[in-house]
Design a protein around this motif. Structure first.
Motif, PDB file in Angstrom:
ATOM      1  N   GLU A  19      18.749  -5.137  46.150  1.00  0.00           N
ATOM      2  CA  GLU A  19      17.773  -4.812  47.188  1.00  0.00           C
ATOM      3  C   GLU A  19      17.900  -3.352  47.629  1.00  0.00           C
ATOM      4  OE1 GLU A  19      14.523  -5.356  49.352  1.00  0.00           O
ATOM      5  OE2 GLU A  19      15.412  -6.853  48.002  1.00  0.00           O
ATOM      6  N   ALA A  20      19.140  -2.845  47.715  1.00  0.00           N
ATOM      7  CA  ALA A  20      19.354  -1.472  48.171  1.00  0.00           C
ATOM      8  C   ALA A  20      18.801  -0.447  47.189  1.00  0.00           C
ATOM      9  CB  ALA A  20      20.845  -1.230  48.407  1.00  0.00           C
ATOM     10  N   PHE A  21      18.809  -0.799  45.897  1.00  0.00           N
ATOM     11  CA  PHE A  21      18.358   0.149  44.871  1.00  0.00           C
ATOM     12  C   PHE A  21      17.023  -0.284  44.245  1.00  0.00           C
ATOM     13  CE2 PHE A  21      22.930   0.772  45.127  1.00  0.00           C
ATOM     14  CZ  PHE A  21      23.032   2.158  45.160  1.00  0.00           C
ATOM     15  N   ARG A  22      16.290  -1.121  44.964  1.00  0.00           N
ATOM     16  CA  ARG A  22      15.039  -1.640  44.444  1.00  0.00           C
ATOM     17  C   ARG A  22      14.069  -0.514  44.083  1.00  0.00           C
ATOM     18  NH1 ARG A  22      14.102  -6.516  42.646  1.00  0.00           N
ATOM     19  NH2 ARG A  22      14.912  -7.502  44.537  1.00  0.00           N
ATOM     20  N   ALA A  36      22.425  -7.882  47.584  1.00  0.00           N
ATOM     21  CA  ALA A  36      22.345  -6.703  48.446  1.00  0.00           C
ATOM     22  C   ALA A  36      22.260  -5.421  47.626  1.00  0.00           C
ATOM     23  CB  ALA A  36      23.548  -6.655  49.387  1.00  0.00           C
ATOM     24  N   ILE A  37      22.997  -5.362  46.530  1.00  0.00           N
ATOM     25  CA  ILE A  37      22.974  -4.173  45.677  1.00  0.00           C
ATOM     26  C   ILE A  37      21.575  -3.981  45.080  1.00  0.00           C
ATOM     27  CG2 ILE A  37      23.873  -3.163  43.549  1.00  0.00           C
ATOM     28  CD1 ILE A  37      26.541  -4.613  44.204  1.00  0.00           C
ATOM     29  N   LYS A  72      25.930   2.405  50.603  1.00  0.00           N
ATOM     30  CA  LYS A  72      24.487   2.320  50.388  1.00  0.00           C
ATOM     31  C   LYS A  72      23.993   0.880  50.471  1.00  0.00           C
ATOM     32  CE  LYS A  72      20.360   3.458  48.624  1.00  0.00           C
ATOM     33  NZ  LYS A  72      19.325   4.182  49.378  1.00  0.00           N
ATOM     34  N   TRP A  73      24.722  -0.060  49.849  1.00  0.00           N
ATOM     35  CA  TRP A  73      24.215  -1.431  49.807  1.00  0.00           C
ATOM     36  C   TRP A  73      24.831  -2.359  50.840  1.00  0.00           C
ATOM     37  CZ3 TRP A  73      27.782  -5.250  48.831  1.00  0.00           C
ATOM     38  CH2 TRP A  73      28.956  -4.919  48.141  1.00  0.00           C
ATOM     39  N   ASP A  74      25.909  -1.924  51.497  1.00  0.00           N
ATOM     40  CA  ASP A  74      26.538  -2.760  52.525  1.00  0.00           C
ATOM     41  C   ASP A  74      26.842  -1.895  53.740  1.00  0.00           C
ATOM     42  OD1 ASP A  74      27.735  -4.754  53.941  1.00  0.00           O
ATOM     43  OD2 ASP A  74      29.435  -5.041  52.593  1.00  0.00           O
ATOM     44  N   HIS A  85      26.602 -10.070  47.656  1.00  0.00           N
ATOM     45  CA  HIS A  85      26.807  -8.687  47.244  1.00  0.00           C
ATOM     46  C   HIS A  85      25.837  -8.310  46.125  1.00  0.00           C
ATOM     47  CE1 HIS A  85      31.202  -8.364  48.885  1.00  0.00           C
ATOM     48  NE2 HIS A  85      30.329  -8.714  49.799  1.00  0.00           N
TER      49      HIS A  85
END
Length: 822
Positions: free
Chosen positions: A213-216, A210-211, A254-256, A207
């Motif tokens: 990476e999603a907001f990179r 993933a968070i 957004k991230w999952d 998690h």
């Protein structure tokens, strides 16, 4: 800041703040303010007793703890109890009652036990995060890390301790300097427990990654993942998006996106059902079970035959009749004990996990016949708890595991039966919250469970948009790998590793026409074989399982030489199936030689070929499966690996082009009684007369042969099966249609139907209803013809030449009083 603003969670944060102040900054007890407990000396003694004696004791976690702490002082035991409480404080995956019970069990090991303070007891009801399966399954490892961290912390000078408690990043360095085994979850939890204003309440490595990476795109490259999370939160706030946690539904999406898609699909799936279909029919039968059980055990004084209505209620739908009969045997053999345990199970004053564990232990210790593994106990428990005042739901192991797989969680392991049921309730609550966030509010756990079981099942109601239904089935197949997901019989399934299956659409179409089955259904099964490589056809006798399996195997293999058929029976063994020593003549003397069984022989042939080979195992459930399959259990799942066989000690593997079809008669043994490890490796295809592809098969067969005068037999069989499902509490003992699929050269006259009924079907019904003479009498052939027989005009056509047939008379007897021979 990462600390949640949820009002309930503020109790948890208040207790954690006091724990840091009392226990870390000082050495005082969390439970008794003036008592010194969290000292370096006590921590060292706890490590000697708990960590260094990790292998001491047997049984559950707490049973081992009792043995490990048997010689410890009260202060050391209290230290462990408080550490356990701190460990449990953060978890939302365990109920407050269960947490308190765990801590109290440790406190009772003291010579002079203390009580859990009210504020701590209240905080245990809430928690901060769902830490996942490992937090419960590997609790001992989490606590060993806890001890090592605190010893390291207490070993430094006071000024360094103050620095660690004021500088979050220095504390993180200390936490990650401690070597550990399987305690990563506790590591991350400890960061938030001590510094909740800096570190996120996220204990999943996946998690966290993933968070970030999603907001990179918002933060660029940041070396430290916790600093990256802090920067993401800050960036969102500056953009006007204040978040409570990263699990808020819009942020979570957004991230999952895959998990968000699960609940989005579940929301859409609920719209495929009308309220009448799901939230009345699906709900009402369970409420009926609960009411019936409650009425049976709620009467005072206790009725003499109270066991019968209890078992009749739970076997009406949820519990297999074999388990029901064995449970009834326990109730009748130990009426006082059983009645006491049932009333305790329904007592809302005790934690549900404790009640379930106690009930399961009683069944295991006192039932004369095994009622199955813990999953079988939970099936009975889940049905019985429907009579309680609380919010409970049924438990069927296969369906429950499918739900876990659907939402992307692993079922808990290394837990008690009660904890397993409690986690199922936790998952239902989580699903309910996610649906509520999407505007779909369900009434209770019963509705949530009903929706989930329908979702992982194979049935989607008719009358919906075909494109929408097809899209849902495709999505479900990707999540579960079920057999609903085939777009066409020839389409290659994602991830298929088997060589090309020679079941082209023309061949499947021809087979479907000959068997009076749909081409799409047979196509799904061939595609399922391509993806899963092992399936089992299951259902009552006479439903065509073996016949379809044999015909389909020929089509899939393309040549009968590449099909091997074996039938299992109670004496069938590993030596018969895979390899073993057998008597042989060696140089004129009797000796023993190692010979390959049919499975090994077929595997070797498949390995030397690019063509599919099929092993058909008839009556697969009649043998001792773990004993027969041996190391094959492993190879069925890991086809790329080798194992050494028991006798030859040679490396052996199953080639990808070896497919397995099994048939299973559920009148003999339920799927629920099949070894769980084996069951997980097969996909099951149902063959039941009242549903799916087998429904209406006899009518299609008769119409295909233009035997319209025999259609009454199909209608009569449907009616009889409906009666049997009600009488026998389920679908597994119905009568299959193949009894009357007699071939074109046999006339389906009344005499023929009567012969089939009297010598094949009625004896079967007598066996299932043994001792119930009035019910057996309902199924004699004259009664069947009287109730469900053909109209008179049809009757004249199907009677044998030279005779007539009337209920109450004999074939050939006229009904006008005249002598038929005249």
């Amino acid at each position: 800041m990462p600390k949640s603003s949820d009002s309930d969670q503020q109790m948890t944060y208040a207790v954690l703040e006091r724990w840091v102040d009392r226990c870390l900054r000082q050495d005082h007890s969390l439970f008794e303010a003036d008592r010194v407990v969290w000292s370096l000396g006590n921590l060292d003694r706890l490590r000697e007793a708990f960590t260094e004696q990790a292998d001491v004791g047997e049984g559950t976690f707490l049973e081992r703890v009792a043995e490990q702490l048997r010689d410890s002082s009260d202060d050391v035991v209290l230290l462990f109890a408080e550490m356990l409480a701190a460990h449990l404080l953060i978890s939302t995956a365990v109920s407050g009652a269960r947490k308190r019970a765990l801590v109290r069990t440790v406190l009772e090991l003291m010579d002079d036990p203390v009580e859990i303070p009210d504020d701590v007891a209240g905080a245990l009801d809430h928690g901060l995060i769902n830490p996942g399966v490992a937090y419960n399954s590997y609790r001992a490892y989490q606590l060993q890390f806890f001890i090592d961290l605190l010893i390291s912390f207490k070993s430094v000078p006071p000024e360094r301790q103050d620095e660690l408690l004021t500088d979050p990043w220095a504390f993180k360095d200390l936490v990650f300097s401690i070597e550990h085994h399987a305690a990563y979850t506790q590591q991350l939890a400890m960061l938030h427990m001590v510094h909740p204003d800096t570190f996120e309440p996220i204990v999943s490595r996946k998690h966290r990654e993933a968070i970030v990476e999603a907001f990179r795109d918002r933060i660029g490259e940041v070396d430290d993942i916790d600093r990256a999370l802090a920067e993401i939160r800050s960036e969102l706030a500056e953009g006007g998006k204040e978040i409570d946690t990263f699990y808020d539904s819009d942020i979570h999406r957004k991230w999952d996106p895959q998990r968000a898609e699960v609940f989005d699909q579940l929301r859409r799936f609920s719209e495929l059902y009308s309220d009448e279909h799901l939230f009345e029919d699906e709900r009402e039968y369970k409420l009926d079970i609960g009411r019936a059980v409650g009425e049976a055990i709620g009467v005072a004084p206790r009725p003499e035959d109270w066991a019968t209505p209890v078992v009749r209620a739970i076997t009406a739908n949820l519990v297999h009749h074999v388990s029901g009969d064995r449970f009834k045997g326990f109730l009748e053999a130990h009426p006082d004990l059983a009645y006491e345990q049932l009333t305790r199970l329904l007592d809302e004053g005790l934690p549900v996990s404790e009640r379930v564990d106690e009930f399961s232990d009683t069944l295991r210790s006192n039932a004369e016949e095994s009622i199955g593994r813990p999953g079988g106990h939970l099936t009975i428990v889940g049905a019985l708890l429907l009579a309680a005042d609380g919010d409970y739901a049924p438990f069927l192991l296969t369906r429950v595991n499918q739900v876990y797989e659907l939402v992307g969680e692993a079922p808990p392991t290394e837990v008690t039966v009660g904890e397993r049921y409690e986690d199922w309730m936790r998952l239902l609550d989580e699903v309910s919250r996610e649906l509520a966030d999407r505007g779909r509010v369900l009434q209770d756990r019963l509705d949530t469970q009903g929706l989930l079981w329908q979702m992982v099942g194979v049935h989607v109601p008719e009358g919906n948009d075909p494109a929408e239904v097809s899209a849902f089935r495709q999505w479900r197949a990707q999540r579960l790998g079920d057999d609903e997901a085939v777009a066409s019989p020839t389409e290659e399934a994602p991830g298929a590793r088997v060589s090309e299956v020679h079941a082209d659409s023309t061949t499947v179409a021809q087979l479907a026409s000959r068997l009076h089955l749909s081409e799409s259904w047979l196509g799904r099964i061939t595609s399922l074989l391509k993806r899963k490589r092992q399936v089992i056809f299951y259902g009552p006798p006479g439903t065509g399982k073996t016949f379809v399996a044999r015909e389909l195997a020929q089509v899939v293999a393309g040549d009968s030489e590449r099909v091997e058929v074996v039938q299992f029976h109670p004496s069938y063994s590993y030596e018969d199936f895979i390899e073993g020593f057998r008597p042989s003549v060696i140089e004129g003397s009797i000796g023993y030689s190692l010979e390959s069984g049919p499975l090994k022989t077929l595997a070797e042939a498949a390995r030397d070929s690019d063509e599919p080979h099929v092993m058909l195992v008839d009556e697969i459930n009649r043998a001792n499966l773990p004993k027969v399959f041996g190391e094959l259990l492993y190879l069925l799942e890991y086809r790329d690996d080798d194992v050494r066989l028991q006798y030859s000690h040679e490396p052996f593997s199953l080639p990808d082009n070896l497919l397995v079809i099994g048939t299973m008669n559920t009148a003999d043994r339920s799927i629920a009684l099949i070894d769980a490890a084996l069951r997980r490796r097969f996909t099951f295809v149902p063959f039941f007369p009242h549903e799916g592809e087998i429904k209406g098969l006899l009518r299609r067969y008769l119409e295909g042969q233009e035997r319209t005068t025999g259609l009454w037999v199909a209608d009569a069989l449907d009616a009889v099966n409906a009666e049997l499902r009600e009488l026998l509490g389920g679908p597994h003992l119905q009568i299959g249609p193949s009894h009357f699929m007699v071939g074109e050269d046999v006339e389906l006259s009344l005499d023929t139907v009567e012969e089939i009924w009297d010598f094949s079907i009625h004896p079967y019904i007598e066996e299932q209803l043994f001792g119930r003479e009035e019910q057996i009498a309902r199924f004699t052939f004259p009664r069947i013809v009287e109730q469900y027989g053909p109209d008179d005009d049809v009757l004249d056509q199907v009677a044998e030449p030279g005779g007539d047939y009337r209920v109450g008379g004999e074939p050939g007897a006229a009904d006008d009083g005249s002598d038929a021979s005249a």
